[in-house]
Design a protein around this motif. Structure first.
Motif, PDB file in Angstrom:
ATOM      1  N   UNK A 176       0.833  -1.211   0.000  1.00 41.49           N
ATOM      2  CA  UNK A 176       0.000   0.000   0.000  1.00 41.49           C
ATOM      3  C   UNK A 176       0.863   1.254   0.000  1.00 41.49           C
ATOM      4  N   UNK A 177       2.012   1.182   0.651  1.00 35.40           N
ATOM      5  CA  UNK A 177       2.903   2.342   0.710  1.00 35.40           C
ATOM      6  C   UNK A 177       3.395   2.716  -0.682  1.00 35.40           C
ATOM      7  N   UNK A 178       3.704   1.726  -1.500  1.00 32.12           N
ATOM      8  CA  UNK A 178       4.164   2.018  -2.852  1.00 32.12           C
ATOM      9  C   UNK A 178       3.040   2.593  -3.708  1.00 32.12           C
ATOM     10  N   UNK A 179       1.823   2.084  -3.546  1.00 32.00           N
ATOM     11  CA  UNK A 179       0.699   2.669  -4.271  1.00 32.00           C
ATOM     12  C   UNK A 179       0.460   4.110  -3.885  1.00 32.00           C
ATOM     13  N   UNK A 180       0.576   4.413  -2.594  1.00 29.34           N
ATOM     14  CA  UNK A 180       0.425   5.792  -2.141  1.00 29.34           C
ATOM     15  C   UNK A 180       1.527   6.679  -2.703  1.00 29.34           C
ATOM     16  N   UNK A 181       2.734   6.155  -2.772  1.00 26.36           N
ATOM     17  CA  UNK A 181       3.865   6.924  -3.298  1.00 26.36           C
ATOM     18  C   UNK A 181       3.623   7.313  -4.754  1.00 26.36           C
ATOM     19  N   UNK A 182       3.089   6.402  -5.547  1.00 29.23           N
ATOM     20  CA  UNK A 182       2.823   6.706  -6.952  1.00 29.23           C
ATOM     21  C   UNK A 182       1.724   7.743  -7.118  1.00 29.23           C
ATOM     22  N   UNK A 183       0.806   7.823  -6.159  1.00 23.33           N
ATOM     23  CA  UNK A 183      -0.253   8.830  -6.237  1.00 23.33           C
ATOM     24  C   UNK A 183       0.302  10.242  -6.128  1.00 23.33           C
ATOM     25  N   UNK A 184       1.441  10.408  -5.460  1.00 19.98           N
ATOM     26  CA  UNK A 184       2.079  11.723  -5.404  1.00 19.98           C
ATOM     27  C   UNK A 184       2.459  12.195  -6.800  1.00 19.98           C
ATOM     28  N   UNK A 185       2.875  11.266  -7.656  1.00 16.94           N
ATOM     29  CA  UNK A 185       3.232  11.641  -9.022  1.00 16.94           C
ATOM     30  C   UNK A 185       1.988  11.937  -9.860  1.00 16.94           C
ATOM     31  N   UNK A 186       0.885  11.266  -9.556  1.00 11.63           N
ATOM     32  CA  UNK A 186      -0.374  11.631 -10.215  1.00 11.63           C
ATOM     33  C   UNK A 186      -0.754  13.065  -9.849  1.00 11.63           C
ATOM     34  N   UNK A 187      -0.595  13.409  -8.560  1.00 11.24           N
ATOM     35  CA  UNK A 187      -0.862  14.787  -8.129  1.00 11.24           C
ATOM     36  C   UNK A 187       0.109  15.764  -8.779  1.00 11.24           C
ATOM     37  N   UNK A 188       1.338  15.366  -8.961  1.00  8.22           N
ATOM     38  CA  UNK A 188       2.340  16.218  -9.598  1.00  8.22           C
ATOM     39  C   UNK A 188       1.950  16.534 -11.035  1.00  8.22           C
ATOM     40  N   UNK A 189       1.461  15.524 -11.768  1.00  6.52           N
ATOM     41  CA  UNK A 189       1.030  15.753 -13.151  1.00  6.52           C
ATOM     42  C   UNK A 189      -0.190  16.674 -13.206  1.00  6.52           C
ATOM     43  N   UNK A 190      -1.092  16.541 -12.244  1.00  5.64           N
ATOM     44  CA  UNK A 190      -2.243  17.443 -12.187  1.00  5.64           C
ATOM     45  C   UNK A 190      -1.781  18.862 -11.926  1.00  5.64           C
ATOM     46  N   UNK A 191      -0.783  19.043 -11.060  1.00  2.00           N
ATOM     47  CA  UNK A 191      -0.252  20.381 -10.794  1.00  2.00           C
ATOM     48  C   UNK A 191       0.392  20.975 -12.041  1.00  2.00           C
ATOM     49  N   UNK A 192       1.050  20.130 -12.863  1.00  2.00           N
ATOM     50  CA  UNK A 192       1.625  20.631 -14.117  1.00  2.00           C
ATOM     51  C   UNK A 192       0.523  21.114 -15.052  1.00  2.00           C
ATOM     52  N   UNK A 193      -0.578  20.342 -15.115  1.00  2.00           N
ATOM     53  CA  UNK A 193      -1.677  20.715 -16.000  1.00  2.00           C
ATOM     54  C   UNK A 193      -2.412  21.959 -15.528  1.00  2.00           C
ATOM     55  N   UNK A 194      -2.380  22.220 -14.209  1.00  2.00           N
ATOM     56  CA  UNK A 194      -3.152  23.342 -13.656  1.00  2.00           C
ATOM     57  C   UNK A 194      -2.522  24.692 -13.942  1.00  2.00           C
ATOM     58  N   UNK A 195      -1.220  24.744 -14.253  1.00  2.00           N
ATOM     59  CA  UNK A 195      -0.543  26.021 -14.452  1.00  2.00           C
ATOM     60  C   UNK A 195       0.237  25.987 -15.766  1.00  2.00           C
ATOM     61  N   UNK A 196       0.165  27.058 -16.529  1.00  2.00           N
ATOM     62  CA  UNK A 196       0.700  27.011 -17.900  1.00  2.00           C
ATOM     63  C   UNK A 196       2.215  26.905 -17.994  1.00  2.00           C
TER      64      UNK A 196
END
Length: 845
Positions: free
Chosen positions: A295-315
């Motif tokens: 579960x810890x590794x799955x949670x760790x990968x979700x941080x990168x999903x959030x990182x990609x969303x942050x890239x998309x949110x700002x030009x």
């Protein structure tokens, strides 16, 4: 570094920056080599070597940039500090874990370099401060390194009899489970690279450096290159999920480095929205399936999903505070993951990470069956290497490249729109990597597709978004695209024989190539390119989801479809007949039962693969002869497992020939001997006409344990090469399917043949005259055969009998003597009985 820090002053460096950087790069390469070749048997040592290699690779490149004037001397501090900070923490964690597991030498090296990096940061912040302390720490590392090196050398020379304290690396007994052995241990190195890139991007947010600059490119691209290496290692370690994750993170680091490089040209990057959104979806799916590991590794990968969303949110992508803030969180989480993962790798006490919860959840869901880890799942097809399947990453790269080119450049500078790294790195570099992995496994079609598409994405990305296209459209570009279209037509036709998913994948890529062609000639309809790229992206996403789902679950399976076209003999045997591993005794028994029931099978030997049938099943011999489509000059041969199988007919064979067989076998030598009535003993019946010629036959005892065991179970066998007459020899079990298809009833699979040369065929038809000839010189050289024959002749001249039959001869003589003695006893008893009766008659009278 020790000499440079002791000899330098705030006014002048002792070693020029360029020379220092080149030296560090050379040492980094040597350390990486040592780390990779120690990975399977010494995790901590290998981990330390690879980490320090990355440290000196990045810092060496920075020194070279300063020495060559790309960076000003005043920019040395903001360029070095983020990377040094990351490695200070990483090496401190490594040193701490080494202390816990009582690796004193490794802990001293790790902590010494960590403190040296920390003091170097202080020296960069305040001129003249900490330089002597940095040198002192490197002096400690040098002394420990000399002690360790000479200690290991002394231990090697004395074969372990003399071993100074602290010299022992991990022994095999210390490796807790097979899962933690080998290439999967590279996960800690990947976490260090994530820590490095996160440190570089989070430092501008903390005010440590003004902003991302060209001085940070060496750190980011070093992390990206090391991540690509980790991706290959995880494919080697049969871990598809980890390989896919580190392929994704390598892509991010290459894109981050590209964005930082743009600052050198005073170009402000612009990040389009579609790509990072799709990337976040891919990371989320990968995180979900990674929960089966922990579960810890799955949670760790979700941080990168959030990182990609942050890239998309700002030009402006990586230059924005939001993305840098997420990278700060990734930095903290990566440090924690590094500590936990490294500790669990080497310690018997495990820190809980949530393992087993995913499996427990799946077992409670009706209809879902988790795929059991099977070593045979990734057995190479026609290749020589074992790698995991790369289709998951390959299709994901196609998704990323397809959705990246949906971005509109407009009147902006093509270099400023962050499409180039996604298309060239994702569609190009990573697809080429996936094609190489597929090629190593022998998956010819998949490797062809990934390599062809990778080249196309790289060429088109550089041409269209790298500023090479120019303002005008070119007919020369159109000609190149037409060439790719012709190649892809062949790929699409080949996909008809694979499955529906691959056919749709190749066909929709052809639509993208048409859009490239129309754009090159200036006739692209509005919206056509976006429509076809979205269609191709969705097909690629379906293939990505199907492969990652099917590799995780045994049932149900996401359908990929059956071949649209089937041809007899093309891979048919793989779905019909048993194809079992030759190293298992149960597999040999299974093939033996098939042959006893009249089946014909493919079998590995000490040379190439052959097609075999039991001699006591004439129908099988006839079937094998017809399948082979024999030419008259290439008859079948007879194979035995031991010369003792000729014992019933030994009196019909020449003693010199038997002696020669005993001396030469088992080996890759086939002997052509005179044909005779002795062949009837094997039960060939009318099928005997297919063995040899009317005058002679070829007989052989192979030097192969699998073949010998099979012949022991079945009896003598009729053998022919496993390929139609006129074709090349079969050197892999899958080639048996490709060449003979459904016409075989079973195959013993043993991978590539140990030799690609056939046996040596010796003419023994006139052996009684003292001469032998050669029909073919193969694996065994002619001189070796003649040497064996000369030795046999010398023994035969001196009257020595065949050792193989000494016991039988002695047994026969003993039985004959015993029989003569028994007859004499009976005659003597009869004589005594007659005398006794006569005496009794006389006494009565």
């Amino acid at each position: 570094l020790l000499v440079n820090n002791y000899g330098s002053s705030p006014e002048k460096d002792f070693i020029p920056h360029t020379a220092l950087g080149i030296l560090l790069l050379i040492i980094a390469v040597l350390l990486a080599y040592a780390g990779l070749f120690s990975l399977t048997h010494s995790f901590m040592f290998s981990f330390l070597c690879l980490t320090i290699s990355a440290l000196w690779c990045g810092s060496g490149l920075v020194y070279i940039l300063v020495g060559q004037g790309v960076l000003q001397p005043t920019e040395l501090r903001p360029s070095l500090v983020p990377g040094l900070a990351a490695f200070t923490l990483a090496l401190l964690i490594i040193g701490g874990v080494a202390v816990v597991v009582k690796k004193a030498v490794l802990s001293l090296i790790a902590i010494g370099i960590s403190l040296a990096c920390a003091h170097q940061i202080a020296g960069l912040s305040a001129a003249g401060f900490g330089q002597s302390a940095t040198a002192a720490n490197y002096l400690l590392v040098c002394l420990v390194g000399v002690y360790f090196g000479f200690g290991r050398l002394l231990s090697t020379i004395t074969d372990g009899k003399v071993e100074p304290p602290g010299m022992g690396l991990e022994r095999k007994a210390e490796m807790k489970t097979e899962q933690n052995q080998g290439c999967s241990d590279a996960v800690s190195v990947g976490l260090v690279m994530n820590l490095l890139s996160a440190s570089v991007l989070a430092c501008p947010l903390l005010g440590v450096v003004p902003q991302l600059s060209v001085g940070h490119v060496p750190w980011l691209w070093t992390a990206g290159v090391f991540q690509l290496g980790m991706c290959v290692l995880f494919y080697r370690g049969m871990d598809t999920l980890a390989a896919t994750f580190y392929g994704f993170t390598a892509l991010l680091k290459l894109a981050e480095g590209y964005s930082a490089l743009l600052s050198f040209y005073s170009i402000q990057p612009f990040s389009p929205v579609p790509f990072p959104v799709v990337f976040s979806v891919l990371f989320s799916i990968l995180a979900l399936f990674s929960c089966q590991k922990s579960l810890l590794e799955g949670l760790y990968l979700l941080f990168y999903a959030a990182y990609c969303i942050a890239i998309a949110a700002q030009p402006q992508g990586f230059f924005q505070r939001g993305t840098q803030g997420v990278q700060g969180a990734i930095f903290v989480f990566s440090a924690g993951m590094l500590l936990i993962t490294t500790f669990n790798m080497v310690s018997t006490t495990m820190i809980p990470t949530g393992q087993g919860y995913f499996k427990d959840l799946v077992t409670r869901i009706h209809g879902l069956t988790l795929r059991v880890h099977d070593k045979e799942l990734h057995v190479p097809h026609l290749g020589y290497s074992k790698y995991a399947d790369a289709e998951v990453l390959g299709h994901a790269c196609s998704v990323l490249a397809a959705f990246a080119i949906t971005a509109t450049v407009g009147d902006r500078n093509p270099l400023s729109v962050l499409v180039l790294p996604w298309v060239v790195a994702a569609g190009g570099v990573l697809q080429l990597l996936c094609g190489s992995v597929a090629f190593a496994r022998g998956k010819t079609f998949e490797s062809t597709v990934f390599i062809l598409y990778g080249v196309m994405w790289a060429v088109w990305g550089l041409t269209r978004y790298g500023g090479l296209y120019g303002e005008t459209r070119s007919f020369n570009v159109a000609v190149g695209i037409i060439s790719f279209m012709l190649f892809n037509c062949l790929v699409t036709a080949a996909a008809l024989f694979v499955n529906v998913a691959w056919f749709a994948y190749a066909l929709t890529f052809q639509l993208i190539l048409i859009s490239f062609l129309l754009d090159a000639v200036g006739a692209l309809p509005y919206g056509y390119d976006i429509a076809v790229t979205i269609i191709f992206g969705l097909v690629s996403f379906y293939c990505f989801l199907a492969h990652i789902f099917n590799s995780t679950f045994q049932s149900p399976q996401i359908p990929l479809g059956k071949p649209l076209v089937k041809l007899s003999g093309v891979g048919g045997g793989a779905d019909i007949c048993p194809h079992v591993p030759a190293r298992k005794a149960t597999s040999v028994q299974q093939i033996a039962e098939i042959m006893k029931n009249g089946g014909i099978c493919g079998m590995p030997t000490d040379t190439v693969y052959v097609l075999v049938a039991a001699c006591n099943r004439p129908d099988a011999v006839v079937k094998a002869y017809k399948v082979k489509k024999q030419a008259q000059d290439r008859p079948m041969s007879l194979w035995i497992s031991s010369i003792k199988q000729l014992e019933p007919v030994r009196h019909l064979l020449s003693p010199l020939l038997l002696d020669f067989m005993e001396a030469a076998w088992p080996s890759s030598i086939s002997m052509v001997i005179p044909r005779g009535t002795w062949m009837d003993i094997f039960g060939l019946g009318d099928a005997a006409k297919h063995i040899g010629t009317p005058q002679s036959i070829a007989i052989r005892n192979p030097d192969c344990s699998v073949a010998t065991h099979l012949i022991n179970l079945v009896g003598p066998i009729a053998v022919t090469s496993a390929n139609p007459t006129g074709e090349a020899d079969t050197t892999h079990h899958n080639q048996v399917y490709a060449k003979l298809g459904k016409r075989v009833d079973g195959v013993l699979c043993d991978g590539p043949s140990p030799e690609n040369i056939a046996s040596t065929v010796v003419d023994c038809t006139k052996i009684e005259t003292g001469h032998i000839g050669f029909f073919r010189v193969g694996l065994i050289p002619k001189s070796k055969v003649l040497q064996i024959f000369e030795e046999v002749q010398k023994r035969h001249i001196h009257g020595q009998t065949n050792p193989a039959f000494e016991y039988e001869l002695q047994l026969s003589d003993t039985q004959r003597d015993n029989s003569e003695i028994s007859i004499m006893h009976i005659l003597l008893y009869a004589l005594l009985y007659t005398v006794y009766k006569k005496m009794q008659t006389l006494m009565q009278m």
